[in-house]
Design an enzyme around this catalytic site. Structure first.
Site, PDB file in Angstrom:
ATOM      1  N   GLU A 156      -4.508   8.143  -2.875  1.00 37.33           N
ATOM      2  CA  GLU A 156      -5.007   6.862  -2.376  1.00 37.33           C
ATOM      3  C   GLU A 156      -5.334   5.909  -3.522  1.00 37.33           C
ATOM      4  O   GLU A 156      -5.239   4.686  -3.374  1.00 37.33           O
ATOM      5  CB  GLU A 156      -6.233   7.069  -1.488  1.00 37.33           C
ATOM      6  CG  GLU A 156      -5.956   7.799  -0.185  1.00 37.33           C
ATOM      7  CD  GLU A 156      -4.934   7.110   0.710  1.00 37.33           C
ATOM      8  OE1 GLU A 156      -4.717   5.887   0.552  1.00 37.33           O
ATOM      9  OE2 GLU A 156      -4.331   7.792   1.553  1.00 37.33           O
ATOM     10  N   HIS A 200       1.904   4.740  -2.763  1.00 36.71           N
ATOM     11  CA  HIS A 200       2.107   6.166  -2.491  1.00 36.71           C
ATOM     12  C   HIS A 200       3.517   6.595  -2.911  1.00 36.71           C
ATOM     13  O   HIS A 200       3.715   7.648  -3.529  1.00 36.71           O
ATOM     14  CB  HIS A 200       1.945   6.448  -0.995  1.00 36.71           C
ATOM     15  CG  HIS A 200       0.536   6.453  -0.504  1.00 36.71           C
ATOM     16  ND1 HIS A 200      -0.440   7.243  -1.052  1.00 36.71           N
ATOM     17  CD2 HIS A 200      -0.059   5.772   0.524  1.00 36.71           C
ATOM     18  CE1 HIS A 200      -1.584   7.057  -0.393  1.00 36.71           C
ATOM     19  NE2 HIS A 200      -1.370   6.169   0.558  1.00 36.71           N
ATOM     20  N   HIS A 203       0.831  -1.202   0.000  1.00 34.22           N
ATOM     21  CA  HIS A 203       0.000   0.000   0.000  1.00 34.22           C
ATOM     22  C   HIS A 203       0.871   1.260   0.000  1.00 34.22           C
ATOM     23  O   HIS A 203       0.700   2.152  -0.842  1.00 34.22           O
ATOM     24  CB  HIS A 203      -0.915  -0.016   1.224  1.00 34.22           C
ATOM     25  CG  HIS A 203      -1.787   1.194   1.371  1.00 34.22           C
ATOM     26  ND1 HIS A 203      -3.114   1.213   1.005  1.00 34.22           N
ATOM     27  CD2 HIS A 203      -1.531   2.439   1.855  1.00 34.22           C
ATOM     28  CE1 HIS A 203      -3.631   2.399   1.236  1.00 34.22           C
ATOM     29  NE2 HIS A 203      -2.689   3.170   1.768  1.00 34.22           N
ATOM     30  N   GLU A 204       1.804   1.326   0.933  1.00 40.03           N
ATOM     31  CA  GLU A 204       2.638   2.530   1.035  1.00 40.03           C
ATOM     32  C   GLU A 204       3.578   2.668  -0.157  1.00 40.03           C
ATOM     33  O   GLU A 204       3.955   3.783  -0.533  1.00 40.03           O
ATOM     34  CB  GLU A 204       3.425   2.510   2.348  1.00 40.03           C
ATOM     35  CG  GLU A 204       2.578   2.443   3.615  1.00 40.03           C
ATOM     36  CD  GLU A 204       1.551   3.562   3.735  1.00 40.03           C
ATOM     37  OE1 GLU A 204       1.726   4.616   3.079  1.00 40.03           O
ATOM     38  OE2 GLU A 204       0.564   3.382   4.469  1.00 40.03           O
TER      39      GLU A 204
END
EC number: 3.4.17.19
Length: 496
Positions: free
Chosen positions: A293, A267, A263-264
């Site tokens: 997001e 980003h 997930h990160e």
């Protein structure tokens, strides 16, 4: 020839970028490395930096330059940058420096208290510092709402998603409320009796870290311009040339930390690939939090929970953590796509996750509008958790209203961008598949380059040169359409 007034404006924003770089590093250290005793001094230093940046943004000279610049002398990209500069200056000008400083201090103090109160399930101990954060956030909302001529919560929402109205958001979320409960119930029922074998630990932190870093490299993360660390709550921060991301590890379980890393990394890849020529200017920043997001959820949900990726992951898991029945390929797919409503948002499955956002959206909106007080939050939380997910959180503040870090610094209006990002991620993935029909087959073969290059071209390299509606329309051929999200969930969890 470029207007020299505009060049002076760019110079001021280059300086602001450098201040922001220092602030990002101080914030990263505060959440990862800093001894607890340093919190008050760090809070004061970061508040001082916030005021310095605010004063630079709102200085008479900045406003004079902005008024004097001649847009007709600028090329298209410079005009886009001027648009973003104007928005930032206008946004800052309405805020009193004393409030900016007070919010920075209150947020740092509240985050420190949260670190102690959450593991101790101590809601009452958290209240005094949180109450001050809410008081200051309401004051900010009042000021912004009066300037913009909108509701108080909408004024905060637009900090994270410029131009988004509450009417538009409610239309999207009201539609979501109509179909999500039925889809969630169907998915749970469809998987009944098909529980996957759970991984059995213990799993060493060093082994999990090596696995995470391998996946990050596969996803293209540049370790010469970033690093992975540990924090109580996973996050990604820093600047494009120095991106910091974190996760948290558990010895009894290994997939939660890995999914947090994926997930990160979404980003981080966005940040690392923002347009280099504009990185020190507002036009070179990420477009909005919903777009940000969408990148993390494209990685974690669209890609990270796909059968094509999970089967690719299997040999890496075995190499890092040893073989066991849970790492059978079919079982890993069931694990990654298991629908089981739970208490913790960041650990939620893809189908139940939007319910966590609806819960927080309803509470924080009522809180900012003055319809409830901080003392009312636990009861509201318990009621909504029971209604939306059928779970009991009474008396469990640690896994209830104390679980997130976002409210500690007054980030009210942030949570809706998670679900907007999930919707946009589904739409972007559909567009990428239309453009690249071999995308899934290439991922299954271990090559994510088609997806990464498509995102780089259509999202990452655009920065804020385009406003959100135009960015989405150019990338996908239409405005944000939540129907892609519903179709994706049905296809993966009810039809796959």
């Amino acid at each position: 020839m470029t207007d020299t007034t505009y060049q002076q404006l760019e110079g001021r924003f280059t300086r602001l970028h450098r201040y922001a770089h220092l602030g990002a590093m101080a914030g990263w250290d505060q959440l990862t490395m800093m001894p607890t005793g340093g919190n008050e001094a760090r809070a004061e230093a970061m508040a001082e930096l916030s005021v310095l940046m605010h004063e630079t943004l709102t200085a008479p000279e900045t406003r004079r330059l902005l008024a004097a610049v001649e847009p007709s002398s600028l090329n298209e990209a410079q005009q886009a940058n001027l648009r973003e500069i104007r928005r930032e200056v206008d946004d800052a000008t309405i805020m009193p420096p004393s409030l900016v400083e007070a919010q920075s201090l209150a947020g740092a103090r509240c985050e420190k208290v949260w670190r102690t109160c959450r593991p101790n399930n101590d809601w009452e101990g958290f209240l005094p510092t949180f109450r001050e954060v809410v008081r200051l956030s309401r004051e900010e909302a009042r000021i912004r709402a009066e300037a913009a001529g909108c509701s108080r919560y909408e004024a905060l929402l637009q900090k994270f998603e410029p131009g988004l109205t509450l009417e538009a958001l409610d239309n999207i979320f009201n539609d979501l409320r109509q179909w999500l409960p039925g889809l969630l119930s169907e998915a749970v029922e469809r998987q009944r009796g098909q529980d996957p074998v759970l991984p059995r630990g213990p799993f060493g932190e060093a082994d999990q870290r090596r696995l995470g870093e391998r996946v990050m490299r596969w996803l293209g993360f540049d370790f010469e311009h970033g690093r992975l660390d540990v924090s109580l709550h996973p996050f990604c921060g820093g600047v494009p040339d120095d991106v910091r991301l974190t996760t948290r590890y558990r010895s009894d379980e290994c997939l939660t930390a890995l999914m947090g890393i994926i997930h990160e990394t979404g980003h981080a890849r966005y940040e690392q690939n923002l347009p280099e020529a504009w990185r020190r200017q507002p036009a070179g920043r990420a477009r909005s939090m919903a777009v940000h997001e969408s990148q993390s959820l494209s990685f974690e949900m669209q890609l990270g929970r796909s059968a094509a990726f999970v089967r690719q992951l299997r040999p890496w898991l075995i190499e890092a953590l040893g073989d066991q029945p849970a790492f059978d390929a079919d079982n890993l797919v069931r694990l990654s796509q298991q629908v089981r409503p739970g208490l913790i948002r960041v650990d939620a499955d893809e189908v139940s996750y939007p319910a966590h956002i609806l819960l927080r959206y309803d509470i924080e909106r009522a809180l900012i509008e003055g319809e409830i007080e901080v003392e009312d939050i636990p009861a509201r939380w318990d009621e909504a958790m029971q209604h939306l997910l059928g779970l009991d959180t009474r008396g469990n503040y640690r896994d209830g209203c104390l679980q997130d870090i976002h409210w500690t610094d007054g980030s009210f209006g942030y949570f809706p961008t998670y679900s907007l990002g999930a919707m946009l991620a589904a739409q972007l993935m559909a567009a990428a598949r239309r453009a690249e029909p071999q995308l899934d087959a290439r991922i299954a073969e271990g090559d994510p380059s088609l997806l990464l290059e498509w995102l780089r071209t259509h999202i990452w390299q655009q920065g804020s040169l385009l406003e959100t509606p135009e960015l989405i329309t150019r990338a996908t051929g239409e405005a944000l359409n939540p129907e892609y999200y519903r179709r994706h969930l049905r296809a993966r969890y009810l039809e796959g």
